[in-house]
Design a protein around this motif. Structure first.
Motif, PDB file in Angstrom:
ATOM      1  N   HIS A 101      68.780  71.027  -1.533  1.00 40.67           N
ATOM      2  CA  HIS A 101      69.120  70.291  -2.750  1.00 40.67           C
ATOM      3  C   HIS A 101      69.055  71.145  -4.008  1.00 40.67           C
ATOM      4  CE1 HIS A 101      64.723  70.133  -2.998  1.00 40.67           C
ATOM      5  NE2 HIS A 101      64.883  69.835  -4.285  1.00 40.67           N
ATOM      6  N   THR A 102      68.382  72.303  -3.936  1.00 39.47           N
ATOM      7  CA  THR A 102      68.312  73.199  -5.097  1.00 39.47           C
ATOM      8  C   THR A 102      69.479  74.182  -5.125  1.00 39.47           C
ATOM      9  OG1 THR A 102      67.021  74.942  -4.011  1.00 39.47           O
ATOM     10  CG2 THR A 102      65.789  73.076  -4.962  1.00 39.47           C
ATOM     11  N   ALA A 103      70.344  74.129  -4.114  1.00 41.45           N
ATOM     12  CA  ALA A 103      71.493  75.026  -3.931  1.00 41.45           C
ATOM     13  C   ALA A 103      71.092  76.384  -3.377  1.00 41.45           C
ATOM     14  CB  ALA A 103      72.304  75.202  -5.221  1.00 41.45           C
ATOM     15  N   GLU A 104      69.808  76.575  -3.064  1.00 39.58           N
ATOM     16  CA  GLU A 104      69.392  77.805  -2.401  1.00 39.58           C
ATOM     17  C   GLU A 104      69.758  77.727  -0.913  1.00 39.58           C
ATOM     18  OE1 GLU A 104      68.323  80.667  -3.509  1.00 39.58           O
ATOM     19  OE2 GLU A 104      68.526  79.912  -5.554  1.00 39.58           O
ATOM     20  N   ASN A 105      69.857  78.907  -0.272  1.00 40.47           N
ATOM     21  CA  ASN A 105      70.334  78.908   1.106  1.00 40.47           C
ATOM     22  C   ASN A 105      69.498  79.788   2.012  1.00 40.47           C
ATOM     23  OD1 ASN A 105      71.779  81.745   1.528  1.00 40.47           O
ATOM     24  ND2 ASN A 105      72.300  81.044  -0.534  1.00 40.47           N
ATOM     25  N   THR A 106      69.495  79.449   3.288  1.00 41.84           N
ATOM     26  CA  THR A 106      69.005  80.342   4.336  1.00 41.84           C
ATOM     27  C   THR A 106      70.195  80.666   5.226  1.00 41.84           C
ATOM     28  OG1 THR A 106      68.414  78.519   5.814  1.00 41.84           O
ATOM     29  CG2 THR A 106      66.705  79.327   4.327  1.00 41.84           C
ATOM     30  N   MET A 107      70.154  81.842   5.842  1.00 45.09           N
ATOM     31  CA  MET A 107      71.336  82.306   6.554  1.00 45.09           C
ATOM     32  C   MET A 107      70.942  83.065   7.816  1.00 45.09           C
ATOM     33  SD  MET A 107      74.456  84.533   4.845  1.00 45.09           S
ATOM     34  CE  MET A 107      74.402  83.444   3.424  1.00 45.09           C
ATOM     35  N   LEU A 108      71.562  82.701   8.930  1.00 38.63           N
ATOM     36  CA  LEU A 108      71.420  83.427  10.185  1.00 38.63           C
ATOM     37  C   LEU A 108      72.787  83.996  10.537  1.00 38.63           C
ATOM     38  CD1 LEU A 108      69.882  84.206  12.800  1.00 38.63           C
ATOM     39  CD2 LEU A 108      70.589  81.991  13.723  1.00 38.63           C
ATOM     40  N   VAL A 109      72.885  85.315  10.610  1.00 41.13           N
ATOM     41  CA  VAL A 109      74.170  85.971  10.842  1.00 41.13           C
ATOM     42  C   VAL A 109      74.207  86.574  12.239  1.00 41.13           C
ATOM     43  CG1 VAL A 109      75.751  87.792  10.090  1.00 41.13           C
ATOM     44  CG2 VAL A 109      74.451  86.490   8.384  1.00 41.13           C
ATOM     45  N   VAL A 110      75.257  86.239  12.986  1.00 43.78           N
ATOM     46  CA  VAL A 110      75.549  86.885  14.266  1.00 43.78           C
ATOM     47  C   VAL A 110      76.725  87.823  14.006  1.00 43.78           C
ATOM     48  CG1 VAL A 110      76.224  86.544  16.672  1.00 43.78           C
ATOM     49  CG2 VAL A 110      74.755  84.853  15.532  1.00 43.78           C
ATOM     50  N   LYS A 111      76.478  89.115  14.057  1.00 44.34           N
ATOM     51  CA  LYS A 111      77.468  90.078  13.547  1.00 44.34           C
ATOM     52  C   LYS A 111      78.742  90.159  14.374  1.00 44.34           C
ATOM     53  CE  LYS A 111      74.580  93.590  12.919  1.00 44.34           C
ATOM     54  NZ  LYS A 111      74.140  94.931  12.448  1.00 44.34           N
ATOM     55  N   GLY A 112      78.653  89.962  15.690  1.00 50.09           N
ATOM     56  CA  GLY A 112      79.860  89.940  16.517  1.00 50.09           C
ATOM     57  C   GLY A 112      80.718  91.175  16.327  1.00 50.09           C
ATOM     58  N   ALA A 113      82.001  90.956  16.052  1.00 53.96           N
ATOM     59  CA  ALA A 113      82.968  92.049  15.945  1.00 53.96           C
ATOM     60  C   ALA A 113      82.682  92.996  14.791  1.00 53.96           C
ATOM     61  CB  ALA A 113      84.383  91.477  15.809  1.00 53.96           C
ATOM     62  N   ASN A 114      81.892  92.577  13.819  1.00 58.55           N
ATOM     63  CA  ASN A 114      81.547  93.482  12.719  1.00 58.55           C
ATOM     64  C   ASN A 114      80.903  94.761  13.245  1.00 58.55           C
ATOM     65  OD1 ASN A 114      82.253  91.923  10.268  1.00 58.55           O
ATOM     66  ND2 ASN A 114      80.740  90.479  11.059  1.00 58.55           N
TER      67      ASN A 114
END
Length: 317
Positions: A101-114
């Motif tokens: 609700h504060t617009a902050e984020n958490t992120m889990l990245v699976v890099k894959g083809a990168n």
């Protein structure tokens, strides 16, 4: 005016919006979900393209529907995607993002083809790129590709902007090839050991970078603004107060706008002030790419906020 080359990640973002984050092992109900184009490299490329620059994107995606989606998104925004390779062995990179609700984020990245972007891919792409003034690069693709792109950019006289993100991907070897780095608080602490809480600690971090050979830096402190450090001189840029909706891609919009201004001949402080404006406008919109502003939107925002003295000719439409 100069073009921009971006080397970096290309992802599909699966974004869930919730009032608060679940604790470990807890199940809660979210508010809504969206599937959007993203990736730090692609975001920075689109940010620059929407601000009127000709942009070359170098990266890798899978031979799947998400790969087609993110390439289409960049094409629709005017990015040159001819240097993006599609690989059979890996799926397109994916970021699973939660926004509270504060617009902050958490992120889990699976890099894959990168992870399939190679030194040879970089060399082949740069062999045909001759008119870029600025390279934008981050740390979500293999180190060998990052460093090779910086070496090739230096050979062609490009100004190298390193966004040392994410913090887990930072290597000291990559730092030596950057003309400027633009870390946030977390990345600054990862690199320097300094917890940036105010201007004094931000200045200490910038001095640390200077001692190891990075003469220019912008220490981003979120709601506390930014510190621009250039050859021993500093200038503080105050944060712009807006109602944030989605902070995903804020740092990428900053880097893309910074590169745009530098490619157009602005000095570093003016470019940083412009990037600050673009990033503030971005967080009021949903989507790492969908929320990136155009020239017209930036000018309207500047006039509304009284920032018209920061505008420069390439942005006027």
């Amino acid at each position: 005016m100069g073009e921009i080359t971006v080397v970096g990640s290309i992802n599909i973002d699966i974004v869930a919006f919730t009032d608060y984050y679940p604790d470990r092992g807890e199940t809660i109900f979210g508010k809504e979900m969206a599937t959007l184009s993203g990736g730090k490299g692609a975001n920075q490329a689109v940010a620059s393209a929407r601000l009127g620059k000709k942009v070359h994107m170098i990266g890798a995606v899978g031979c799947d529907v998400h790969g087609d989606t993110v390439i289409d998104s960049m094409n629709n925004n005017g990015v040159n995607t001819s240097h993006i390779k599609q690989v059979e062995e890996s799926s397109t990179g994916c970021a699973i993002i939660t926004v509270d609700h504060t617009a902050e984020n958490t992120m889990l990245v699976v890099k894959g083809a990168n992870d399939d972007l190679t030194r040879n891919d970089i060399q082949q792409a740069f062999a045909t790129i001759n008119d870029s003034k600025v390279l934008l690069v981050q740390m979500e693709v293999p180190e060998e590709a990052v460093i090779e792109s910086m070496i090739e950019a230096r050979k062609k006289g490009m100004f190298v902007v390193l966004d040392p993100a994410p913090a887990d991907g930072i290597t000291e070897r990559a730092l030596q090839y950057a003309d400027i780095i633009v870390p946030n608080k977390q990345e600054t602490k990862q690199l320097t050991g300094i917890d940036v809480t105010d201007l004094d600690s931000a200045h200490q971090a910038a001095e640390y970078f200077n001692r190891i050979g990075i003469k220019c830096s912008i220490i981003k402190m979120g709601s506390k603004g930014s510190l621009v450090y250039e050859q021993g001189k500093t200038e503080y840029i105050e944060a712009i107060q807006v109602k944030a909706i989605d902070t995903v891609g804020a740092g990428d919009s900053f880097a893309g706008a910074l590169g745009t201004a530098l490619a157009d001949g602005s000095d570093l402080v003016t470019a940083a002030k412009f990037a600050n404006i673009v990033a503030a406008l971005k967080v009021t919109k949903l989507g790492a790419q969908a929320g990136l502003p155009t020239n017209v939107q930036v000018n309207e925002f500047c006039e509304e906020k009284g920032f018209s003295h920061y505008l420069f000719n390439p942005l006027k439409t």
